[in-house]
Design a protein around this motif. Structure first.
Motif, PDB file in Angstrom:
ATOM      1  N   GLU A 175       0.826  -1.209   0.000  1.00  0.00           N
ATOM      2  CA  GLU A 175       0.000   0.000   0.000  1.00  0.00           C
ATOM      3  C   GLU A 175       0.862   1.261   0.000  1.00  0.00           C
ATOM      4  O   GLU A 175       0.530   2.264  -0.633  1.00  0.00           O
ATOM      5  CB  GLU A 175      -0.930  -0.018   1.214  1.00  0.00           C
ATOM      6  N   LYS A 176       2.011   1.193   0.678  1.00  0.00           N
ATOM      7  CA  LYS A 176       2.910   2.347   0.729  1.00  0.00           C
ATOM      8  C   LYS A 176       3.431   2.712  -0.659  1.00  0.00           C
ATOM      9  O   LYS A 176       3.592   3.892  -0.979  1.00  0.00           O
ATOM     10  CB  LYS A 176       4.082   2.059   1.667  1.00  0.00           C
ATOM     11  N   ILE A 177       3.648   1.697  -1.498  1.00  0.00           N
ATOM     12  CA  ILE A 177       4.163   1.979  -2.847  1.00  0.00           C
ATOM     13  C   ILE A 177       3.038   2.212  -3.853  1.00  0.00           C
ATOM     14  O   ILE A 177       3.287   2.355  -5.047  1.00  0.00           O
ATOM     15  CB  ILE A 177       5.094   0.851  -3.340  1.00  0.00           C
ATOM     16  N   GLY A 178       1.794   2.233  -3.366  1.00  0.00           N
ATOM     17  CA  GLY A 178       0.680   2.631  -4.222  1.00  0.00           C
ATOM     18  C   GLY A 178      -0.081   1.528  -4.914  1.00  0.00           C
ATOM     19  O   GLY A 178      -0.812   1.786  -5.882  1.00  0.00           O
ATOM     20  N   ALA A 179       0.047   0.295  -4.441  1.00  0.00           N
ATOM     21  CA  ALA A 179      -0.685  -0.805  -5.075  1.00  0.00           C
ATOM     22  C   ALA A 179      -2.189  -0.633  -4.870  1.00  0.00           C
ATOM     23  O   ALA A 179      -2.647  -0.372  -3.761  1.00  0.00           O
ATOM     24  CB  ALA A 179      -0.231  -2.141  -4.515  1.00  0.00           C
ATOM     25  N   GLU A 180      -2.956  -0.787  -5.944  1.00  0.00           N
ATOM     26  CA  GLU A 180      -4.413  -0.691  -5.887  1.00  0.00           C
ATOM     27  C   GLU A 180      -5.069  -2.061  -5.820  1.00  0.00           C
ATOM     28  O   GLU A 180      -6.273  -2.166  -5.578  1.00  0.00           O
ATOM     29  CB  GLU A 180      -4.924   0.042  -7.137  1.00  0.00           C
ATOM     30  N   TRP A 181      -4.287  -3.083  -6.057  1.00  0.00           N
ATOM     31  CA  TRP A 181      -4.762  -4.474  -6.103  1.00  0.00           C
ATOM     32  C   TRP A 181      -3.687  -5.310  -5.428  1.00  0.00           C
ATOM     33  O   TRP A 181      -2.520  -5.268  -5.811  1.00  0.00           O
ATOM     34  CB  TRP A 181      -4.962  -4.891  -7.552  1.00  0.00           C
ATOM     35  N   ILE A 182      -4.062  -6.068  -4.410  1.00  0.00           N
ATOM     36  CA  ILE A 182      -3.098  -6.865  -3.641  1.00  0.00           C
ATOM     37  C   ILE A 182      -3.640  -8.275  -3.475  1.00  0.00           C
ATOM     38  O   ILE A 182      -4.807  -8.473  -3.116  1.00  0.00           O
ATOM     39  CB  ILE A 182      -2.836  -6.254  -2.248  1.00  0.00           C
ATOM     40  N   ALA A 183      -2.803  -9.252  -3.718  1.00  0.00           N
ATOM     41  CA  ALA A 183      -3.141 -10.646  -3.423  1.00  0.00           C
ATOM     42  C   ALA A 183      -2.037 -11.227  -2.552  1.00  0.00           C
ATOM     43  O   ALA A 183      -0.858 -11.164  -2.914  1.00  0.00           O
ATOM     44  CB  ALA A 183      -3.294 -11.462  -4.692  1.00  0.00           C
ATOM     45  N   ASP A 184      -2.408 -11.737  -1.389  1.00  0.00           N
ATOM     46  CA  ASP A 184      -1.430 -12.463  -0.572  1.00  0.00           C
ATOM     47  C   ASP A 184      -1.770 -13.939  -0.610  1.00  0.00           C
ATOM     48  O   ASP A 184      -2.930 -14.334  -0.756  1.00  0.00           O
ATOM     49  CB  ASP A 184      -1.398 -11.922   0.862  1.00  0.00           C
ATOM     50  N   ILE A 185      -0.742 -14.754  -0.499  1.00  0.00           N
ATOM     51  CA  ILE A 185      -0.927 -16.198  -0.579  1.00  0.00           C
ATOM     52  C   ILE A 185       0.010 -16.863   0.419  1.00  0.00           C
ATOM     53  O   ILE A 185       1.165 -16.461   0.563  1.00  0.00           O
ATOM     54  CB  ILE A 185      -0.693 -16.711  -2.013  1.00  0.00           C
ATOM     55  N   ALA A 186      -0.519 -17.865   1.123  1.00  0.00           N
ATOM     56  CA  ALA A 186       0.259 -18.449   2.210  1.00  0.00           C
ATOM     57  C   ALA A 186      -0.258 -19.821   2.600  1.00  0.00           C
ATOM     58  O   ALA A 186      -1.452 -20.113   2.480  1.00  0.00           O
ATOM     59  CB  ALA A 186       0.207 -17.529   3.435  1.00  0.00           C
ATOM     60  N   THR A 187       0.653 -20.652   3.079  1.00  0.00           N
ATOM     61  CA  THR A 187       0.276 -21.865   3.799  1.00  0.00           C
ATOM     62  C   THR A 187      -0.047 -21.410   5.216  1.00  0.00           C
ATOM     63  O   THR A 187       0.790 -21.489   6.113  1.00  0.00           O
ATOM     64  CB  THR A 187       1.446 -22.862   3.804  1.00  0.00           C
ATOM     65  N   LEU A 188      -1.274 -20.944   5.428  1.00  0.00           N
ATOM     66  CA  LEU A 188      -1.542 -20.173   6.635  1.00  0.00           C
ATOM     67  C   LEU A 188      -2.170 -20.967   7.772  1.00  0.00           C
ATOM     68  O   LEU A 188      -1.728 -20.870   8.904  1.00  0.00           O
ATOM     69  CB  LEU A 188      -2.410 -18.955   6.308  1.00  0.00           C
ATOM     70  N   THR A 189      -3.218 -21.746   7.498  1.00  0.00           N
ATOM     71  CA  THR A 189      -3.925 -22.399   8.605  1.00  0.00           C
ATOM     72  C   THR A 189      -4.284 -23.842   8.285  1.00  0.00           C
ATOM     73  O   THR A 189      -4.678 -24.163   7.157  1.00  0.00           O
ATOM     74  CB  THR A 189      -5.234 -21.662   8.950  1.00  0.00           C
ATOM     75  N   GLY A 190      -4.187 -24.690   9.303  1.00  0.00           N
ATOM     76  CA  GLY A 190      -4.702 -26.049   9.146  1.00  0.00           C
ATOM     77  C   GLY A 190      -6.211 -26.060   9.018  1.00  0.00           C
ATOM     78  O   GLY A 190      -6.793 -26.986   8.448  1.00  0.00           O
ATOM     79  N   SER A 191      -6.835 -25.009   9.507  1.00  0.00           N
ATOM     80  CA  SER A 191      -8.301 -24.941   9.494  1.00  0.00           C
ATOM     81  C   SER A 191      -8.873 -24.981   8.088  1.00  0.00           C
ATOM     82  O   SER A 191      -9.981 -25.482   7.872  1.00  0.00           O
ATOM     83  CB  SER A 191      -8.776 -23.656  10.192  1.00  0.00           C
ATOM     84  N   ILE A 192      -8.138 -24.460   7.114  1.00  0.00           N
ATOM     85  CA  ILE A 192      -8.674 -24.430   5.751  1.00  0.00           C
ATOM     86  C   ILE A 192      -8.828 -25.849   5.213  1.00  0.00           C
ATOM     87  O   ILE A 192      -9.754 -26.140   4.450  1.00  0.00           O
ATOM     88  CB  ILE A 192      -7.808 -23.557   4.814  1.00  0.00           C
ATOM     89  N   GLY A 193      -7.957 -26.744   5.638  1.00  0.00           N
ATOM     90  CA  GLY A 193      -8.094 -28.141   5.226  1.00  0.00           C
ATOM     91  C   GLY A 193      -9.302 -28.800   5.863  1.00  0.00           C
ATOM     92  O   GLY A 193      -9.977 -29.628   5.234  1.00  0.00           O
ATOM     93  N   HIS A 194      -9.596 -28.426   7.102  1.00  0.00           N
ATOM     94  CA  HIS A 194     -10.786 -28.963   7.760  1.00  0.00           C
ATOM     95  C   HIS A 194     -12.053 -28.488   7.050  1.00  0.00           C
ATOM     96  O   HIS A 194     -13.052 -29.195   7.001  1.00  0.00           O
ATOM     97  CB  HIS A 194     -10.821 -28.513   9.221  1.00  0.00           C
ATOM     98  N   ALA A 195     -11.990 -27.284   6.496  1.00  0.00           N
ATOM     99  CA  ALA A 195     -13.164 -26.730   5.814  1.00  0.00           C
ATOM    100  C   ALA A 195     -13.322 -27.267   4.402  1.00  0.00           C
ATOM    101  O   ALA A 195     -14.430 -27.593   3.972  1.00  0.00           O
ATOM    102  CB  ALA A 195     -13.064 -25.201   5.781  1.00  0.00           C
ATOM    103  N   LEU A 196     -12.221 -27.358   3.657  1.00  0.00           N
ATOM    104  CA  LEU A 196     -12.307 -27.642   2.220  1.00  0.00           C
ATOM    105  C   LEU A 196     -11.649 -28.949   1.787  1.00  0.00           C
ATOM    106  O   LEU A 196     -11.706 -29.299   0.610  1.00  0.00           O
ATOM    107  CB  LEU A 196     -11.666 -26.490   1.425  1.00  0.00           C
ATOM    108  N   GLY A 197     -11.041 -29.671   2.713  1.00  0.00           N
ATOM    109  CA  GLY A 197     -10.352 -30.879   2.296  1.00  0.00           C
ATOM    110  C   GLY A 197      -9.015 -30.563   1.653  1.00  0.00           C
ATOM    111  O   GLY A 197      -8.417 -29.509   1.901  1.00  0.00           O
TER     112      GLY A 197
END
Length: 456
Positions: A317-339
């Protein structure tokens, strides 16, 4: 050995020699007839899925490898009969599946088998092969990075690898070392990584090809995640070398976008840390003050990914991005939700389900739109700070992680968050997938950029 490939749209064509039920188990079968190996590949002409063609191509690649073939003759005239897709689309999909299935991570093997299989096809299909190989190479780059052991991909070694990957390309790379992080606003990255002897770094990538609309990708680059002071106790902790899968997806996507020469201005922000306990590690109850003044209470040091991603979002945001996508191996919970076959995708400006289904089918990186439930913000409340990095409830962990990240996103910015913790490995090593990392996210990010960057 040499062989021929025969595409068929009806199994009756070879039913006298190969029972139909075998094609139901595997669409690739082979015969040795008249001193010639023939591989029969069953693809119904009403096939509407590019992914199914990629999978069949992958199965062909594996089966010819097992049978010791060194070259294949292929004619693609069959694909002119496809009813639900163009011949160009189906042929590119075939090549992509073939090249992806050719992947093997054998860097540390003492002996390496030659797995080269030459494809012989009419020269007018060279452009299809080239397009598919650009995609496959980018995906396999992400696979390589994820498959590297932690001692061969420390933050510093990772940074050096990134510089080498983009040498002499249209992507510029700047590396922030440990001493520069605070000055550039990466406060959480510094805190998360300070406990390791391998000090944290940040890779900043820029691809500028004409568009005035700035877009940004943020990838979680945790080269190994022990959980920090809140140590992990699971049996498969060795797989935490892949906790940098989001960063690998961003690097692969930047490589692919540069190769395709898309008309976008794109930045990538990749915090690189090793999260491990020591006398210098950050602690539960610590307070982190971000570049925008937001204070965060550390409730759990094993929720480090969202801390460093927030740094990346603020920098974008500091460099002026108007569109941001972050991607991560973030939570085990997502596997419980979606397999184990679909990643979760969140957005503050979510499109229709059909939109994400189209992208999933086009790329092979399958996602499912997830809700951002504002009521759950209460679960991140802190008595000490503006917000806590872990929810007070064990339920809906992927949603509350997304809510944490959204707290750092301006309302005017279009933002995506992709939780890929459940798909960094393939569900099964079938089709064009091999053992090890899946390379998920490369094609997904490139397609999102292509659709939402160029169309502006």
């Amino acid at each position: 050995m040499h062989a021929y490939v025969q595409f068929i749209h009806e199994v009756q064509h070879v039913q006298h020699a190969i029972p139909e039920d075998l094609f139901k188990k595997n669409p690739v079968q082979f015969l040795y007839e008249d001193d010639t190996w023939i591989f029969y590949v069953y693809i119904p002409t009403d096939t509407s899925s590019l992914e199914s063609i990629k999978k069949v191509a992958g199965e062909l690649r594996k089966k010819t490898d097992i049978q010791g073939m060194t070259s294949l003759d292929i004619s693609f005239d069959f694909f002119n009969q496809m009813k639900s897709m163009t011949s160009d689309q189906s042929i590119v999909a075939f090549f992509e599946g073939w090249y992806l299935a050719s992947y093997c991570f054998n860097t540390y093997k003492s002996t390496k088998k030659d797995r080269t299989i030459l494809l012989h096809y009419p020269s007018n299909y060279a452009k299809h092969s080239k397009m598919a190989k650009m995609t496959a190479d980018a995906v396999c780059l992400a696979r390589d990075l994820c498959n590297e052991p932690a001692n061969r991909l420390t933050p510093m070694l990772y940074a050096e690898r990134i510089v080498e990957v983009f040498k002499d390309t249209g992507v510029d790379v700047r590396i922030l070392d440990n001493d520069e992080l605070i000055a550039e606003g990466f406060h959480a990255t510094y805190e998360v990584g300070k406990g390791s002897a391998h000090k944290p770094m940040v890779a900043l990538l820029e691809y500028n090809n004409g568009s005035q609309n700035k877009m940004a990708l943020v990838g979680k680059g945790v080269t190994f995640d022990s959980g920090g002071i809140n140590s992990k106790t699971g049996q498969d902790i060795a797989e935490m070398k892949m906790d940098m899968g989001g960063s690998a997806a961003v690097i692969g996507a930047m490589k692919l976008i540069g190769a395709l020469q898309l008309d976008v201005t794109l930045h990538a922000i990749i915090p690189l840390v090793e999260n491990r306990p020591s006398s210098q590690s950050y602690l539960p109850s610590d307070v982190i003050t971000y570049a925008n003044g937001t204070t965060v209470e550390v409730g759990n040091t094993d929720a480090e990914g969202r801390l460093i991603l927030a740094d990346g979002i603020l920098y974008a945001e500091k460099i002026g991005a108007e569109w941001i996508a972050d991607i991560a191996t973030l939570t085990g919970s997502i596997g419980h939700a979606l397999g184990l076959k679909r990643a979760g995708i969140y957005s503050n400006k979510l499109n229709t389900l059909d939109y994400y289904e189209q992208i999933s089918e086009a790329t092979g990186d399958f996602v499912w739109p997830m809700p951002i439930i504002d009521d759950y913000k209460d679960l991140l409340e802190s008595d000490t700070c503006d917000i806590r990095n872990i929810a007070s409830s064990p339920y809906g962990g992927s949603i509350t992680a997304a809510l944490f990240l959204q707290a750092f996103v301006k309302k005017t910015t279009k933002w995506y968050h992709i939780d890929m913790a459940n798909v960094v490995n393939p569900y099964k090593a079938t089709g064009y997938y091999t053992s090890g990392a899946s390379g998920f996210g490369v094609r997904l990010l490139a397609e999102l950029i292509k659709r939402e960057g160029i169309c502006k």
